[in-house]
Design a protein around this motif. Structure first.
Motif, PDB file in Angstrom:
ATOM      1  N   ALA A 169       1.177  -0.965   0.030  1.00  0.00           N
ATOM      2  CA  ALA A 169      -0.060  -0.269  -0.258  1.00  0.00           C
ATOM      3  C   ALA A 169       1.001   1.194  -0.214  1.00  0.00           C
ATOM      4  O   ALA A 169       2.351   0.631   0.101  1.00  0.00           O
ATOM      5  N   ASN A 170       0.059   1.922  -0.570  1.00  0.00           N
ATOM      6  CA  ASN A 170       1.479   3.711  -0.492  1.00  0.00           C
ATOM      7  C   ASN A 170       1.136   4.214   1.021  1.00  0.00           C
ATOM      8  O   ASN A 170       1.478   5.863   0.758  1.00  0.00           O
ATOM      9  N   GLN A 171       0.696   4.067   2.142  1.00  0.00           N
ATOM     10  CA  GLN A 171       0.213   4.922   3.176  1.00  0.00           C
ATOM     11  C   GLN A 171       0.363   3.588   4.210  1.00  0.00           C
ATOM     12  O   GLN A 171       1.034   2.041   3.501  1.00  0.00           O
ATOM     13  N   SER A 172       0.944   3.772   5.251  1.00  0.00           N
ATOM     14  CA  SER A 172       1.111   3.471   6.546  1.00  0.00           C
ATOM     15  C   SER A 172       2.263   2.635   6.255  1.00  0.00           C
ATOM     16  O   SER A 172       2.268   1.598   7.038  1.00  0.00           O
ATOM     17  N   ILE A 173       2.868   3.385   5.155  1.00  0.00           N
ATOM     18  CA  ILE A 173       4.942   2.228   5.483  1.00  0.00           C
ATOM     19  C   ILE A 173       5.622   2.972   6.331  1.00  0.00           C
ATOM     20  O   ILE A 173       5.383   4.305   6.978  1.00  0.00           O
ATOM     21  N   VAL A 174       6.076   2.350   7.162  1.00  0.00           N
ATOM     22  CA  VAL A 174       7.350   1.973   8.932  1.00  0.00           C
ATOM     23  C   VAL A 174       8.644   1.754   8.029  1.00  0.00           C
ATOM     24  O   VAL A 174       8.358   1.308   7.750  1.00  0.00           O
ATOM     25  N   ILE A 175       9.433   2.896   8.867  1.00  0.00           N
ATOM     26  CA  ILE A 175      11.172   3.312   8.127  1.00  0.00           C
ATOM     27  C   ILE A 175      11.587   3.907   9.423  1.00  0.00           C
ATOM     28  O   ILE A 175      11.441   4.174  10.355  1.00  0.00           O
ATOM     29  N   ASP A 176      11.654   2.581   9.788  1.00  0.00           N
ATOM     30  CA  ASP A 176      13.400   2.339  10.786  1.00  0.00           C
ATOM     31  C   ASP A 176      14.380   1.967  10.845  1.00  0.00           C
ATOM     32  O   ASP A 176      15.080   1.726  10.300  1.00  0.00           O
ATOM     33  N   GLY A 177      15.414   3.180  10.821  1.00  0.00           N
ATOM     34  CA  GLY A 177      16.687   3.676  10.389  1.00  0.00           C
ATOM     35  C   GLY A 177      17.331   3.946  11.306  1.00  0.00           C
ATOM     36  O   GLY A 177      17.687   4.243  12.509  1.00  0.00           O
ATOM     37  N   LYS A 178      18.677   2.826  11.396  1.00  0.00           N
ATOM     38  CA  LYS A 178      19.739   3.113  12.528  1.00  0.00           C
ATOM     39  C   LYS A 178      21.114   3.234  11.343  1.00  0.00           C
ATOM     40  O   LYS A 178      21.472   2.302  10.587  1.00  0.00           O
ATOM     41  N   THR A 179      21.689   4.027  12.426  1.00  0.00           N
ATOM     42  CA  THR A 179      22.838   5.259  11.534  1.00  0.00           C
ATOM     43  C   THR A 179      24.087   4.622  12.643  1.00  0.00           C
ATOM     44  O   THR A 179      23.796   5.088  13.419  1.00  0.00           O
ATOM     45  N   GLY A 180      25.851   4.478  11.871  1.00  0.00           N
ATOM     46  CA  GLY A 180      26.490   5.287  12.511  1.00  0.00           C
ATOM     47  C   GLY A 180      26.900   6.752  12.886  1.00  0.00           C
ATOM     48  O   GLY A 180      26.623   7.271  12.075  1.00  0.00           O
ATOM     49  N   VAL A 181      27.905   6.813  13.994  1.00  0.00           N
ATOM     50  CA  VAL A 181      28.039   8.025  14.925  1.00  0.00           C
ATOM     51  C   VAL A 181      28.846   8.672  13.245  1.00  0.00           C
ATOM     52  O   VAL A 181      29.037  10.352  13.110  1.00  0.00           O
ATOM     53  N   SER A 182      29.418   8.765  11.906  1.00  0.00           N
ATOM     54  CA  SER A 182      30.283   8.940  11.376  1.00  0.00           C
ATOM     55  C   SER A 182      29.082  10.331  10.100  1.00  0.00           C
ATOM     56  O   SER A 182      29.726  10.550   9.636  1.00  0.00           O
ATOM     57  N   GLY A 183      27.738   9.650  10.672  1.00  0.00           N
ATOM     58  CA  GLY A 183      26.942   9.845   9.794  1.00  0.00           C
ATOM     59  C   GLY A 183      26.161  11.204   9.753  1.00  0.00           C
ATOM     60  O   GLY A 183      25.815  12.245   9.140  1.00  0.00           O
ATOM     61  N   ALA A 184      26.944  11.698  10.883  1.00  0.00           N
ATOM     62  CA  ALA A 184      26.547  13.171  11.742  1.00  0.00           C
ATOM     63  C   ALA A 184      28.097  13.312  11.447  1.00  0.00           C
ATOM     64  O   ALA A 184      27.562  15.391  11.804  1.00  0.00           O
ATOM     65  N   GLY A 185      29.155  13.559  10.298  1.00  0.00           N
ATOM     66  CA  GLY A 185      29.857  14.166  10.509  1.00  0.00           C
ATOM     67  C   GLY A 185      30.907  14.887  11.441  1.00  0.00           C
ATOM     68  O   GLY A 185      31.375  13.840  12.496  1.00  0.00           O
ATOM     69  N   ARG A 186      31.920  15.010  11.234  1.00  0.00           N
ATOM     70  CA  ARG A 186      33.088  15.321  11.793  1.00  0.00           C
ATOM     71  C   ARG A 186      33.227  16.180  12.972  1.00  0.00           C
ATOM     72  O   ARG A 186      34.064  15.699  14.438  1.00  0.00           O
ATOM     73  N   LYS A 187      32.408  17.591  12.784  1.00  0.00           N
ATOM     74  CA  LYS A 187      31.885  18.577  14.315  1.00  0.00           C
ATOM     75  C   LYS A 187      31.556  17.430  15.789  1.00  0.00           C
ATOM     76  O   LYS A 187      30.521  17.031  15.292  1.00  0.00           O
ATOM     77  N   GLN A 188      32.250  18.382  16.395  1.00  0.00           N
ATOM     78  CA  GLN A 188      32.096  17.576  17.572  1.00  0.00           C
ATOM     79  C   GLN A 188      30.712  17.971  18.213  1.00  0.00           C
ATOM     80  O   GLN A 188      30.394  19.047  17.847  1.00  0.00           O
ATOM     81  N   SER A 189      30.249  17.182  18.850  1.00  0.00           N
ATOM     82  CA  SER A 189      28.587  17.516  19.721  1.00  0.00           C
ATOM     83  C   SER A 189      28.556  16.664  20.628  1.00  0.00           C
ATOM     84  O   SER A 189      28.751  16.181  20.292  1.00  0.00           O
ATOM     85  N   ALA A 190      27.634  17.046  21.728  1.00  0.00           N
ATOM     86  CA  ALA A 190      26.877  16.247  22.631  1.00  0.00           C
ATOM     87  C   ALA A 190      26.370  15.353  21.830  1.00  0.00           C
ATOM     88  O   ALA A 190      26.743  14.297  22.583  1.00  0.00           O
ATOM     89  N   MET A 191      25.887  15.373  20.890  1.00  0.00           N
ATOM     90  CA  MET A 191      24.827  14.233  20.430  1.00  0.00           C
ATOM     91  C   MET A 191      25.980  12.832  20.254  1.00  0.00           C
ATOM     92  O   MET A 191      25.339  11.955  20.262  1.00  0.00           O
ATOM     93  N   THR A 192      26.916  13.047  19.504  1.00  0.00           N
ATOM     94  CA  THR A 192      27.784  11.647  18.942  1.00  0.00           C
ATOM     95  C   THR A 192      29.174  11.993  19.789  1.00  0.00           C
ATOM     96  O   THR A 192      29.840  11.300  20.258  1.00  0.00           O
ATOM     97  N   HIS A 193      29.473  12.972  21.112  1.00  0.00           N
ATOM     98  CA  HIS A 193      30.207  12.332  22.436  1.00  0.00           C
ATOM     99  C   HIS A 193      30.190  11.110  22.597  1.00  0.00           C
ATOM    100  O   HIS A 193      29.925  10.738  22.842  1.00  0.00           O
ATOM    101  N   PHE A 194      31.366  10.320  22.926  1.00  0.00           N
ATOM    102  CA  PHE A 194      31.633   8.913  23.551  1.00  0.00           C
ATOM    103  C   PHE A 194      31.064   8.347  23.979  1.00  0.00           C
ATOM    104  O   PHE A 194      30.092   7.211  24.121  1.00  0.00           O
ATOM    105  N   SER A 195      31.284   8.902  25.727  1.00  0.00           N
ATOM    106  CA  SER A 195      29.341   9.619  26.742  1.00  0.00           C
ATOM    107  C   SER A 195      29.019   9.186  26.227  1.00  0.00           C
ATOM    108  O   SER A 195      28.393   8.410  27.042  1.00  0.00           O
ATOM    109  N   GLU A 196      28.188  10.165  25.558  1.00  0.00           N
ATOM    110  CA  GLU A 196      26.392  10.206  25.339  1.00  0.00           C
ATOM    111  C   GLU A 196      26.382   8.555  24.183  1.00  0.00           C
ATOM    112  O   GLU A 196      25.078   8.397  24.182  1.00  0.00           O
TER     113      GLU A 196
END
Length: 346
Positions: A169-196
């Protein structure tokens, strides 16, 4: 031999372009452009490139690029390429943008989802969406390519055959995505900090991810109908790799074996798509460092749903590898040039 420039030379996408282009017999890296680090050697930032790239990075000079290079890869954050690419329209220089600046043909949508002023409409209209398995003939004729995002690459390749053949069907499609931290780029942030990120799984950008309109646009184009999806992304504690698990209501009475046959037929001439045998499903490790997209399929008769697993390396098929695949097609080369490598395992 085509001379190549990489703009945005110190990000992960650029470094992956450099790694892969070293294997390419028809492209030579002529220039690496960095706004923040021009004059420095890239090995100062990435010592593993010592002896591979010896020339210092340069400042952006559009006139010199027009004279000295044939292909430009834009490995820049969103908001950069849209201001540079219009200067190359009408020239012989091929432009391949790895950012999201040209993926949405609606200027209003781009401003809404990216929060930036869009590229000129003429540039948006000129850009071809570089998903080679679906838009191969358009890519061959293009001067400007908008390289798909990593999540859209995985999701679209996993869903389009079922959409096109009206299996789901063209509706009710669910996409559950999971990615490694390199997808956030090289810039440091709390989001990608090792402890987080270590020993943690973190959902993010729920209902607000910039890849939502991209996925929905190209699914809708294939379906010739308006498609909306439920798309949720998660950051997981690994460096690279991406997998989407997708669920969609069935429109046909069909078995897992029949769906697998359909996907194998759909992707028969596409060397970077690997369809798993019935009862087996991909993992991110099995595509690590490669340009492959591995797809596993299961028809859940109990819930009347199709389950699709689609795994890629976010930095290769989700970025640099797909960009090189597009460059190959634009120049009439075998699309596997520089990319025909075995995934790294373990």
């Amino acid at each position: 031999m085509k001379n190549v420039a990489i703009i945005g030379g110190t990000g992960y996408g650029a470094v992956e372009l450099i790694r892969l282009l070293q294997l390419h017999e028809f492209m030579h890296i002529k220039k690496i452009i960095s706004h923040s680090q021009y004059g420095e050697g890239i090995a100062n930032t990435y010592p593993h490139l010592t002896e591979f790239i010896k020339e210092p990075m340069e400042e952006l000079d559009i006139d010199r690029l027009k004279e000295e290079v044939d292909i430009i890869f834009f490995a820049t954050p969103a908001g950069v390429a849209k201001d540079i690419i219009p200067d190359f329209q009408g020239s012989s220089v091929q432009c391949i943008d790895l950012s999201g600046d040209l993926r949405l043909t609606s200027a209003e949508q781009y401003k809404e989802w990216y929060g930036k002023d869009p590229a000129p409409q003429e540039t948006l209209d000129k850009a071809v969406y570089g998903l080679p398995e679906v838009y191969k003939e358009q890519v061959k004729q293009a001067q400007i390519i908008s390289n798909p995002g990593c999540f859209p690459t995985s999701a679209l390749l996993g869903l389009i055959p079922a959409i096109e053949h009206q299996v789901i069907a063209n509706q009710s499609i669910v996409i559950d995505g999971k990615t490694g931290v390199s997808g956030a780029g090289r810039k440091q942030s709390a989001m990608t900090h090792f402890s987080e990120t270590n020993e943690n799984v973190k959902p993010y950008k729920i209902g607000a991810h910039q890849h939502i309109p991209e996925i929905e646009k190209y699914l809708s184009d294939i379906a010739k109908d308006s498609i909306t999806t439920t798309f949720t992304t998660h950051l997981i504690p690994m460096t690279r790799g991406l997998i989407c698990t997708m669920y969609a209501p069935l429109e046909k009475n069909i078995t897992s074996s029949e769906v697998i046959d359909l996907y194998e037929s759909y992707y028969e001439t596409h060397p970077f798509i690997r369809i798993r045998d019935e009862g087996t499903f991909p993992t991110t490790r099995e595509v690590y460092g490669s340009n492959y997209c591995d797809i596993g399929l299961y028809v859940d008769q109990r819930t009347n749903q199709l389950v699709v697993e689609s795994a890629i390396d976010n930095l290769v098929k989700g970025a640099a590898g797909q960009a090189i695949q597009n460059a190959n097609l634009m120049n009439g080369w075998d699309e596997k040039h520089g990319l025909n490598t075995i995934p790294i395992y373990p």
